[in-house]
Design an enzyme around this catalytic site. Structure first.
Site, PDB file in Angstrom:
ATOM      1  N   GLN A 168     -39.366 -16.817 -30.711  1.00  0.00           N
ATOM      2  CA  GLN A 168     -38.200 -17.713 -30.722  1.00  0.00           C
ATOM      3  C   GLN A 168     -37.533 -17.686 -29.340  1.00  0.00           C
ATOM      4  O   GLN A 168     -38.218 -17.431 -28.367  1.00  0.00           O
ATOM      5  CB  GLN A 168     -37.207 -17.341 -31.841  1.00  0.00           C
ATOM      6  CG  GLN A 168     -37.719 -17.589 -33.255  1.00  0.00           C
ATOM      7  CD  GLN A 168     -38.698 -16.546 -33.754  1.00  0.00           C
ATOM      8  OE1 GLN A 168     -38.397 -15.362 -33.749  1.00  0.00           O
ATOM      9  NE2 GLN A 168     -39.860 -16.964 -34.180  1.00  0.00           N
ATOM     10  N   ASP A 222     -40.424 -21.963 -28.167  1.00  0.00           N
ATOM     11  CA  ASP A 222     -41.534 -22.812 -27.704  1.00  0.00           C
ATOM     12  C   ASP A 222     -41.523 -23.051 -26.201  1.00  0.00           C
ATOM     13  O   ASP A 222     -41.976 -24.099 -25.723  1.00  0.00           O
ATOM     14  CB  ASP A 222     -41.531 -24.167 -28.438  1.00  0.00           C
ATOM     15  CG  ASP A 222     -41.654 -23.995 -29.933  1.00  0.00           C
ATOM     16  OD1 ASP A 222     -42.333 -23.045 -30.358  1.00  0.00           O
ATOM     17  OD2 ASP A 222     -41.081 -24.808 -30.678  1.00  0.00           O
ATOM     18  N   GLY A 277     -49.569 -26.388 -16.228  1.00  0.00           N
ATOM     19  CA  GLY A 277     -50.569 -26.876 -17.174  1.00  0.00           C
ATOM     20  C   GLY A 277     -50.761 -25.810 -18.244  1.00  0.00           C
ATOM     21  O   GLY A 277     -50.395 -24.654 -18.043  1.00  0.00           O
ATOM     22  N   GLY A 305     -43.280 -21.557 -24.052  1.00  0.00           N
ATOM     23  CA  GLY A 305     -44.575 -21.231 -23.442  1.00  0.00           C
ATOM     24  C   GLY A 305     -44.719 -19.721 -23.233  1.00  0.00           C
ATOM     25  O   GLY A 305     -45.447 -19.271 -22.347  1.00  0.00           O
ATOM     26  N   LYS A 306     -44.046 -18.961 -24.108  1.00  0.00           N
ATOM     27  CA  LYS A 306     -44.111 -17.486 -23.994  1.00  0.00           C
ATOM     28  C   LYS A 306     -45.543 -16.993 -24.140  1.00  0.00           C
ATOM     29  O   LYS A 306     -45.977 -16.086 -23.431  1.00  0.00           O
ATOM     30  CB  LYS A 306     -43.244 -16.836 -25.093  1.00  0.00           C
ATOM     31  CG  LYS A 306     -41.772 -17.195 -24.991  1.00  0.00           C
ATOM     32  CD  LYS A 306     -40.981 -16.655 -26.167  1.00  0.00           C
ATOM     33  CE  LYS A 306     -41.285 -17.310 -27.495  1.00  0.00           C
ATOM     34  NZ  LYS A 306     -40.912 -18.734 -27.610  1.00  0.00           N
ATOM     35  N   SER A 355     -45.487 -22.643 -14.181  1.00  0.00           N
ATOM     36  CA  SER A 355     -46.660 -23.069 -14.931  1.00  0.00           C
ATOM     37  C   SER A 355     -46.783 -24.584 -14.833  1.00  0.00           C
ATOM     38  O   SER A 355     -45.810 -25.307 -15.061  1.00  0.00           O
ATOM     39  CB  SER A 355     -46.512 -22.623 -16.388  1.00  0.00           C
ATOM     40  OG  SER A 355     -47.555 -23.157 -17.158  1.00  0.00           O
ATOM     41  N   GLY A 358     -45.067 -19.604 -33.215  1.00  0.00           N
ATOM     42  CA  GLY A 358     -46.382 -20.193 -32.952  1.00  0.00           C
ATOM     43  C   GLY A 358     -46.561 -20.156 -31.453  1.00  0.00           C
ATOM     44  O   GLY A 358     -45.881 -20.890 -30.735  1.00  0.00           O
ATOM     45  N   HIS A 359     -47.399 -19.272 -30.980  1.00  0.00           N
ATOM     46  CA  HIS A 359     -47.603 -19.096 -29.538  1.00  0.00           C
ATOM     47  C   HIS A 359     -49.000 -19.595 -29.174  1.00  0.00           C
ATOM     48  O   HIS A 359     -49.992 -19.073 -29.664  1.00  0.00           O
ATOM     49  CB  HIS A 359     -47.437 -17.615 -29.146  1.00  0.00           C
ATOM     50  CG  HIS A 359     -46.049 -17.099 -29.415  1.00  0.00           C
ATOM     51  ND1 HIS A 359     -45.683 -15.802 -29.187  1.00  0.00           N
ATOM     52  CD2 HIS A 359     -44.937 -17.729 -29.871  1.00  0.00           C
ATOM     53  CE1 HIS A 359     -44.389 -15.652 -29.496  1.00  0.00           C
ATOM     54  NE2 HIS A 359     -43.925 -16.809 -29.923  1.00  0.00           N
ATOM     55  N   LYS A 400     -48.384 -18.339 -23.395  1.00  0.00           N
ATOM     56  CA  LYS A 400     -49.163 -18.515 -22.178  1.00  0.00           C
ATOM     57  C   LYS A 400     -48.805 -17.433 -21.148  1.00  0.00           C
ATOM     58  O   LYS A 400     -49.671 -16.849 -20.505  1.00  0.00           O
ATOM     59  CB  LYS A 400     -48.929 -19.908 -21.575  1.00  0.00           C
ATOM     60  CG  LYS A 400     -49.577 -19.982 -20.225  1.00  0.00           C
ATOM     61  CD  LYS A 400     -49.456 -21.250 -19.466  1.00  0.00           C
ATOM     62  CE  LYS A 400     -49.958 -20.925 -18.049  1.00  0.00           C
ATOM     63  NZ  LYS A 400     -50.247 -22.084 -17.246  1.00  0.00           N
TER      64      LYS A 400
HETATM   65  P1  GDP Z   1     -44.258 -20.399 -27.325  1.00  0.00           P
HETATM   66  O1  GDP Z   1     -43.914 -20.441 -28.750  1.00  0.00           O
HETATM   67  O2  GDP Z   1     -43.092 -20.062 -26.455  1.00  0.00           O
HETATM   68  O3  GDP Z   1     -45.442 -19.538 -27.011  1.00  0.00           O
HETATM   69  O4  GDP Z   1     -44.670 -21.895 -26.932  1.00  0.00           O
HETATM   70  P2  GDP Z   1     -45.609 -22.886 -27.829  1.00  0.00           P
HETATM   71  O5  GDP Z   1     -46.999 -22.435 -27.755  1.00  0.00           O
HETATM   72  O6  GDP Z   1     -45.009 -23.110 -29.150  1.00  0.00           O
HETATM   73  O7  GDP Z   1     -45.380 -24.259 -27.045  1.00  0.00           O
HETATM   74  C1  GDP Z   1     -45.703 -24.402 -25.716  1.00  0.00           C
HETATM   75  C2  GDP Z   1     -46.778 -25.493 -25.584  1.00  0.00           C
HETATM   76  O8  GDP Z   1     -46.874 -25.898 -24.239  1.00  0.00           O
HETATM   77  C3  GDP Z   1     -48.160 -25.007 -25.962  1.00  0.00           C
HETATM   78  O9  GDP Z   1     -48.865 -26.070 -26.527  1.00  0.00           O
HETATM   79  C4  GDP Z   1     -48.779 -24.608 -24.624  1.00  0.00           C
HETATM   80  O10 GDP Z   1     -50.200 -24.703 -24.628  1.00  0.00           O
HETATM   81  C5  GDP Z   1     -48.181 -25.640 -23.725  1.00  0.00           C
HETATM   82  N1  GDP Z   1     -47.970 -25.213 -22.333  1.00  0.00           N
HETATM   83  C6  GDP Z   1     -47.581 -23.998 -21.850  1.00  0.00           C
HETATM   84  N2  GDP Z   1     -47.391 -24.062 -20.525  1.00  0.00           N
HETATM   85  C7  GDP Z   1     -47.637 -25.334 -20.155  1.00  0.00           C
HETATM   86  C8  GDP Z   1     -47.568 -26.038 -18.915  1.00  0.00           C
HETATM   87  O11 GDP Z   1     -47.218 -25.496 -17.874  1.00  0.00           O
HETATM   88  N3  GDP Z   1     -47.869 -27.372 -18.937  1.00  0.00           N
HETATM   89  C9  GDP Z   1     -48.240 -28.014 -20.078  1.00  0.00           C
HETATM   90  N4  GDP Z   1     -48.510 -29.300 -19.998  1.00  0.00           N
HETATM   91  N5  GDP Z   1     -48.325 -27.387 -21.256  1.00  0.00           N
HETATM   92  C10 GDP Z   1     -48.007 -26.073 -21.292  1.00  0.00           C
HETATM   93  P1  IMO Z   2     -41.664 -19.532 -31.132  1.00  0.00           P
HETATM   94  O1  IMO Z   2     -41.863 -18.041 -31.112  1.00  0.00           O
HETATM   95  C1  IMO Z   2     -38.956 -22.830 -32.051  1.00  0.00           C
HETATM   96  C2  IMO Z   2     -36.349 -22.318 -35.525  1.00  0.00           C
HETATM   97  C3  IMO Z   2     -36.596 -23.193 -36.742  1.00  0.00           C
HETATM   98  C4  IMO Z   2     -35.175 -23.309 -37.260  1.00  0.00           C
HETATM   99  C5  IMO Z   2     -34.600 -21.927 -36.996  1.00  0.00           C
HETATM  100  C6  IMO Z   2     -34.638 -20.985 -38.184  1.00  0.00           C
HETATM  101  O2  IMO Z   2     -42.910 -20.307 -31.348  1.00  0.00           O
HETATM  102  O3  IMO Z   2     -40.880 -19.961 -29.953  1.00  0.00           O
HETATM  103  P2  IMO Z   2     -36.598 -19.640 -39.360  1.00  0.00           P
HETATM  104  O4  IMO Z   2     -37.841 -20.114 -40.026  1.00  0.00           O
HETATM  105  O5  IMO Z   2     -36.829 -18.699 -38.231  1.00  0.00           O
HETATM  106  O6  IMO Z   2     -35.589 -19.104 -40.340  1.00  0.00           O
HETATM  107  O7  IMO Z   2     -35.937 -20.979 -38.748  1.00  0.00           O
HETATM  108  O8  IMO Z   2     -35.371 -21.376 -35.939  1.00  0.00           O
HETATM  109  N1  IMO Z   2     -37.530 -21.547 -35.069  1.00  0.00           N
HETATM  110  C7  IMO Z   2     -38.221 -21.825 -33.963  1.00  0.00           C
HETATM  111  N2  IMO Z   2     -38.097 -22.837 -33.085  1.00  0.00           N
HETATM  112  N3  IMO Z   2     -39.876 -21.865 -31.841  1.00  0.00           N
HETATM  113  C8  IMO Z   2     -40.001 -20.829 -32.698  1.00  0.00           C
HETATM  114  O9  IMO Z   2     -40.807 -19.783 -32.469  1.00  0.00           O
HETATM  115  C9  IMO Z   2     -39.174 -20.798 -33.846  1.00  0.00           C
HETATM  116  N4  IMO Z   2     -39.045 -19.952 -34.890  1.00  0.00           N
HETATM  117  C10 IMO Z   2     -38.027 -20.419 -35.619  1.00  0.00           C
HETATM  118  O10 IMO Z   2     -37.133 -24.434 -36.371  1.00  0.00           O
HETATM  119  O11 IMO Z   2     -34.459 -24.222 -36.478  1.00  0.00           O
HETATM  120 MG    MG Z   3     -43.921 -21.762 -30.384  1.00  0.00          MG
END
Ligand code: GDP
Ligand code: IMO
Ligand code: MG
Length: 429
Positions: free
Chosen positions: A224, A13, A414, A15-16, A412, A40-41, A18
């Site tokens: 991840q 999570d 925002g 922010g990959k 980043s 979840g990206h 983005k």
């Molecule tokens: P990912 O799984 O690595 O793609 O990250 P996620 O989407 O799960 O979580 C990142 C969250 O931060 C998302 O809701 C993005 O829209 C948000 N985000 C990404 N970059 C920024 C930033 O620079 N500032 C803020 N406030 N939000 C950001």
């Molecule tokens: P993105 O790509 C954050 C975590 C789960 C749990 C562990 C194992 O959005 O960054 P799993 O369902 O993969 O067997 O769960 O890994 N986890 C993540 N945490 N971002 C993710 O993906 C994740 N995908 C799995 O919360 O701790």
């Molecule tokens: Mg994510």
């Protein structure tokens, strides 16, 4: 040759999505190489939000090709929902989407076993996303998996399904008292998915290497993060795939010599979802403040994310195991208005001070962070490029660079695509 990878440098999570969306501009092909719909990206474009679970985050660019590589585990139902949603919004171009026939399929029993195992573990649970990821990889490595090739050939599928189900049913009945799974039902359901995905299935590595030999630019999208890698993360509190740079090659069928830049994405702080050690975790008001300012709730499960200060010891480890050539720092705006910002630069472990991530989980669990403090900044609202950046942010970035030995390429500030400062473009480095 210009092929760039985007890897999560923390616990996911970061922010990959983005960053991938941003770099897609310069790429031709975008590839997911591991994980599944545990990911979840989130992409925010013109105030509209899209969450990608399986389809590469390049899909909002209609002239780019997106490939799901061999190392991914695919839940076809989720994939088809994602396709439908993107189609509804006018972003799905059929001819630009490809799936490697050797990717494995997440089956209903994988999801069920994931949930049953977690329940059985009780307080010792991993905190998985419950999407069947772990069991799908277990079956793959155990050579009992069903690949996309099997799925799209009905007779081949039926045969594999009957073979594996007899084992699965023995197991779930004996261990969980489950009533077992019905082959006809699964066959019917999955056949209907197969009919809808058959047109996308290709020889993934053949396609990808062909594109690379034509000098097309490839962007590899990690899911991840490094600390969730099954070998290099905080095992057993990890996911079941190689999230680190090594996974790119096995998960997409290309050689390490084809990758020119590896960008690690890190938040300006740290978050983690699920169980497992997290040395810089904050439990009081500051943790709550970061969670609320950063909207730190999971994009896949909606769970609140655990929040803490930036852990430079872990980031440096990530730079090492991935061979990072650049870093993208995200969510710097979330720290706006915090007067003093902490960064962990070592751990105290019992009587010792260490500056590395111990791979023995029992040792890592004992690590307490030791911090350096830097001045914070008021706002980044005006930041449009490197120059109007507050001095405090520049010092923060400089500190990260000198500690890790890796340059910060992107900042980043925002969620929106526009809210990004690029110091150095990895496709033009
Ligand atoms: P990912 O799984 O690595 O793609 O990250 P996620 O989407 O799960 O979580 C990142 C969250 O931060 C998302 O809701 C993005 O829209 C948000 N985000 C990404 N970059 C920024 C930033 O620079 N500032 C803020 N406030 N939000 C950001
Ligand atoms: P993105 O790509 C954050 C975590 C789960 C749990 C562990 C194992 O959005 O960054 P799993 O369902 O993969 O067997 O769960 O890994 N986890 C993540 N945490 N971002 C993710 O993906 C994740 N995908 C799995 O919360 O701790
Ligand atoms: Mg994510």
């Amino acid at each position: 040759m210009d092929n760039v990878a985007v890897i999560g440098a923390q616990w996911g999570d970061e922010g990959k999505g983005k960053i991938v969306d941003l770099l897609t501009e310069s790429a031709d092909v975008i590839v997911r190489f591991q994980g599944g719909n545990n990911a979840g990206h989130t992409l925010v474009v013109n105030n509209e939000k899209f969450i990608f679970h399986l389809i590469p985050s390049g899909m909002l660019h209609k002239d780019k090709t997106c490939l799901i590589g061999p190392g991914v585990v695919i839940d076809p139902k989720v994939l088809l929902e994602e396709i439908d949603n993107l189609t509804k919004h006018g972003f799905f171009v059929r001819k630009n989407f490809k799936i490697s026939g050797t990717a494995h399929v997440i089956m209903p029993y994988h999801r069920e076993i994931d949930i049953l195992c977690e329940r059985k573990k009780g307080a010792k649970k991993i905190g998985t996303t419950g999407r069947g990821i772990g069991p799908a990889y277990e079956y793959k490595v155990g050579r009992r998996g069903i690949r996309v090739w099997d799925l799209i050939h009905p007779e081949q599928f039926r045969q594999k399904l009957d073979d594996v189900l007899s084992d699965v049913n023995d197991y779930v009945k004996a261990v969980f008292g489950h009533r077992g799974f019905d082959a006809d039902n699964i066959y019917r359901e999955y056949n209907s998915y197969a009919d809808k995905i058959r047109e996308f299935v290709v020889e993934g590595p053949l396609y990808l290497n062909g594109e690379i030999s034509k000098n097309k630019k490839v962007l590899f999208e990690g899911a991840q993060g490094t600390m969730l890698d099954v070998d290099h993360g905080t095992y057993p509190f990890v996911t079941s795939s190689n999230t680190t740079a090594g996974g790119i090659c096995t998960g997409s069928g290309i050689s390490p010599t084809r990758i020119t830049e590896i960008i690690g994405v890190s938040k300006a702080y740290t978050t983690r979802v699920g169980e497992g050690p997290f040395p810089t975790e904050l439990f009081g008001d500051m943790g709550d403040r970061i969670r609320s300012m950063g909207a730190e709730y999971g994009a896949t499960t909606g769970r609140p994310r655990r929040c803490g200060w930036l852990d430079l010891v872990a980031l440096k480890y990530s730079a090492m195991v991935n061979g990072l050539t650049g870093i993208a720092i995200t969510k710097a705006d979330v720290l706006n208005g915090i007067s003093r910002i902490k960064l962990a630069t070592s751990y105290s472990m019992g009587t010792r001070t260490i500056d590395y991530v111990p791979s023995n989980i029992a040792e890592f669990e004992k690590c307490k962070p030791e911090y350096e403090e830097l001045d914070g900044w008021e706002t980044l609202d005006a930041a449009k490029g490197p120059d109007p950046l507050p001095q405090a942010v520049k010092r923060y970035i400089g500190f990260i660079e000198s500690y890790t030995g890796v340059k910060v390429y992107i900042l980043s500030v925002g969620a929106d695509r526009e809210k990004t400062i690029i110091f150095r473009d990895p496709f033009k480095a």
